[in-house]
Enzyme design. Sequence first.
Site, mmCIF file in Angstrom:
data_model
loop_
_atom_site.group_PDB
_atom_site.id
_atom_site.type_symbol
_atom_site.label_atom_id
_atom_site.label_comp_id
_atom_site.label_asym_id
_atom_site.label_seq_id
_atom_site.Cartn_x
_atom_site.Cartn_y
_atom_site.Cartn_z
ATOM 1 N N HIS A 86 61.349 15.929 17.550
ATOM 2 C CA HIS A 86 60.488 16.584 18.532
ATOM 3 C C HIS A 86 60.041 17.954 18.030
ATOM 4 C CE1 HIS A 86 61.895 14.058 22.210
ATOM 5 N NE2 HIS A 86 61.512 13.312 21.184
ATOM 6 N N GLU A 88 60.026 20.845 19.506
ATOM 7 C CA GLU A 88 60.993 21.902 19.791
ATOM 8 C C GLU A 88 62.142 21.863 18.788
ATOM 9 O OE1 GLU A 88 59.331 20.306 23.746
ATOM 10 O OE2 GLU A 88 60.011 19.469 21.843
ATOM 11 N N CYS A 114 62.107 17.670 26.707
ATOM 12 C CA CYS A 114 62.890 16.534 27.180
ATOM 13 C C CYS A 114 64.350 16.951 27.364
ATOM 14 C CB CYS A 114 62.785 15.382 26.190
ATOM 15 S SG CYS A 114 63.694 15.665 24.644
#
Length: 182
Positions: A86, A88, A114
């Site tokens: 991801h 992040e 998430c």
Amino acid sequence: MSHEPEKLPDWDTYYMGIAFAVREKANCTGNRVGAVIVKDNRVISTGYNGVPAGMPNCLDGGCLRCQNPGGQFKSGTGYDLCICVHAEQNALLSAARFGIAVEGATLYTTMQPCFGCAKEMLQARITRVVYLHPWIPTDVDPAMDAAKKTEYQRLMSHLQVDQLTMPDPRASWAVTTLRGKR
């Protein structure tokens, strides 16, 4: 004739604009996300979602879940097979790789983090998250879905979380639920 100077964007809008630029490199067939970590009003790391370095991109068939042969993975399932990192996570990992401390930083992301990314941001001591598009946790099992939402809210309550309202000119390209909509 008087010319007023053009108003500069506020810092949140400015950094989200950088996240938009970073997102352009996302190579996932799902949501395309960009993230920027800012500390002391300086960009210290960026990340976008995609496969680990040196592997074929999702768009080139690198991830089994993203290929989804025959529709075998229903929405919200098969994440344990997804090899994408991801945005992040990539921003946090890039900072770590170069020895850059993120404690006390703000993470700007084009999509609400998430469950897993929320845990990692807390552990890395990110203090604030600014996101644009919402993420709604889903699970196939309704009982698990309710538990996940409760735990997600508990995780996020330990961060200062702000949803930014601004236009996203590439939303229909970046957000799976908006694809094909205008």
